[in-house]
Design a protein around this motif. Sequence first.
Motif, PDB file in Angstrom:
ATOM      1  N   LEU A  78     -22.057  16.546 107.839  1.00  0.00           N
ATOM      2  CA  LEU A  78     -21.696  15.149 108.063  1.00  0.00           C
ATOM      3  C   LEU A  78     -20.203  15.040 108.336  1.00  0.00           C
ATOM      4  CD1 LEU A  78     -23.560  13.143 105.239  1.00  0.00           C
ATOM      5  CD2 LEU A  78     -24.265  13.429 107.615  1.00  0.00           C
ATOM      6  N   THR A  79     -19.830  14.097 109.183  1.00  0.00           N
ATOM      7  CA  THR A  79     -18.416  13.825 109.444  1.00  0.00           C
ATOM      8  C   THR A  79     -18.299  12.444 110.055  1.00  0.00           C
ATOM      9  OG1 THR A  79     -16.404  14.636 110.521  1.00  0.00           O
ATOM     10  CG2 THR A  79     -18.447  14.819 111.770  1.00  0.00           C
ATOM     11  N   VAL A 136     -21.327   7.496 110.671  1.00  0.00           N
ATOM     12  CA  VAL A 136     -21.265   8.904 110.275  1.00  0.00           C
ATOM     13  C   VAL A 136     -22.100   9.719 111.248  1.00  0.00           C
ATOM     14  CG1 VAL A 136     -21.734  10.578 108.435  1.00  0.00           C
ATOM     15  CG2 VAL A 136     -21.039   8.263 107.845  1.00  0.00           C
ATOM     16  N   PHE A 137     -21.588  10.893 111.616  1.00  0.00           N
ATOM     17  CA  PHE A 137     -22.290  11.777 112.537  1.00  0.00           C
ATOM     18  C   PHE A 137     -22.931  12.919 111.750  1.00  0.00           C
ATOM     19  CE2 PHE A 137     -18.426  10.107 114.605  1.00  0.00           C
ATOM     20  CZ  PHE A 137     -19.038   9.241 115.506  1.00  0.00           C
ATOM     21  N   GLN A 138     -24.186  13.219 112.082  1.00  0.00           N
ATOM     22  CA  GLN A 138     -24.951  14.213 111.318  1.00  0.00           C
ATOM     23  C   GLN A 138     -25.582  15.252 112.225  1.00  0.00           C
ATOM     24  OE1 GLN A 138     -28.145  12.617 108.746  1.00  0.00           O
ATOM     25  NE2 GLN A 138     -29.462  14.190 109.630  1.00  0.00           N
ATOM     26  N   SER A 139     -25.495  16.508 111.793  1.00  0.00           N
ATOM     27  CA  SER A 139     -26.259  17.577 112.425  1.00  0.00           C
ATOM     28  C   SER A 139     -27.150  18.207 111.364  1.00  0.00           C
ATOM     29  CB  SER A 139     -25.331  18.629 113.035  1.00  0.00           C
ATOM     30  OG  SER A 139     -24.656  19.359 112.012  1.00  0.00           O
ATOM     31  N   GLY A 140     -28.265  18.788 111.800  1.00  0.00           N
ATOM     32  CA  GLY A 140     -29.183  19.360 110.829  1.00  0.00           C
ATOM     33  C   GLY A 140     -30.190  18.336 110.347  1.00  0.00           C
ATOM     34  N   ALA A 141     -30.892  18.680 109.268  1.00  0.00           N
ATOM     35  CA  ALA A 141     -31.923  17.800 108.704  1.00  0.00           C
ATOM     36  C   ALA A 141     -31.584  17.500 107.255  1.00  0.00           C
ATOM     37  CB  ALA A 141     -33.296  18.463 108.814  1.00  0.00           C
ATOM     38  N   VAL A 142     -30.691  16.573 107.038  1.00  0.00           N
ATOM     39  CA  VAL A 142     -30.194  16.259 105.697  1.00  0.00           C
ATOM     40  C   VAL A 142     -31.097  15.238 105.014  1.00  0.00           C
ATOM     41  CG1 VAL A 142     -28.244  15.355 104.385  1.00  0.00           C
ATOM     42  CG2 VAL A 142     -27.836  16.692 106.458  1.00  0.00           C
TER      43      VAL A 142
END
Length: 366
Positions: free
Chosen positions: A200-201, A103-109
Amino acid sequence: MTEDQLLYVLALQHVPNVGDIGAKKLIKHCGSAEAVFKEKKHILAKIDGIGKVRLNELSLSTHLAAAKAELDFIHKNNITCLYFEDSDYPEKLKHSIDGPILVFQSGAVNLKSERIISIVGTRKITTSGIAFCEKLVEELAVFNPVIVSGFAYGTDITAHKSAVKNGLQTIGCLAHGLNQTYPKVHKKYVAEIEQHGGFLTDFWSSSIFDRNNFLKRNRIIAGLSTATIVIESAERGGSLVTADIANSYNRDVFAVPGRPTDALSKGCNNLIKQQKAQLLSTPLDVAYILNWQLEREPKVIQKQLFVELDDQETLIYEFLKKTDKQLLDSIAIACGLPIFKVAGILLNMELKGVIRPLPGKLFEII
């Protein structure tokens, strides 16, 4: 995960027809994504569900080249990669059979939260639907949940905006790579959501944008969450698919009921009628059915006599006084009150310091 390991995972993810379930089988059998490509095909052919068509696609040079290009995009855009065998991969998604291997993540999850809920529904949300969604998030804010949705029109963006407004983290699950924004009009919300969570994607930057991507994306929305809430839905729609997926993962599903004549209530009413979702008429139903406890201690009182209770609160208090610990359902039945109403009454009593929730959805007087 090292860069070389990530490269081979990307290469395996790029192989057509293998899918996440097939990829997990291959990795489990061989020990790593790299080992999959180096294993002899006649040995891989013995793995259940791995046929000749899939094996013929395992041409390392083709997929490794694509993986290198995607890895370059990942580095240039500071994207976080979450591998399904690593500790930072979303815990609930690990238990979803078809959860992505990467999974690809941007931001601060904050993916470690125990309180993650998905809010979905029609893109043509009504005024009353918006009001309910906003009230839902506002009243649940005291429990500090993470709000998940699909960043689409209507219900999705209402849920994201409400989360930001109430200081909650929110996760947008995308049906495309992190190199684009859909719908484009929502680009103005990207920075704000990344400051209060992120996106997320499992789609690559090179993925072709397709309507079917939304259905694939829905498994991540359902898989991330403890519960999925459907605000409004027509008789058919993507949010019903998300609800079905959540049910298949054995997660709680809630649906907001509406008038039988309202087109955008038919989907929710059918979920409730078919016992695929619990009826949601007040936000506090979610907190009590999921057995969420307040993150702050309730107000301490010296004696119960000094607390002013209304008739229904008194009825519940006297029942618990006689019977000790009781389930929400048992309280509702014994007191002759609807479950949704009892949920709200119990929260008020907890805030007054009269009762407290216990593990297992039990309640007792203090």
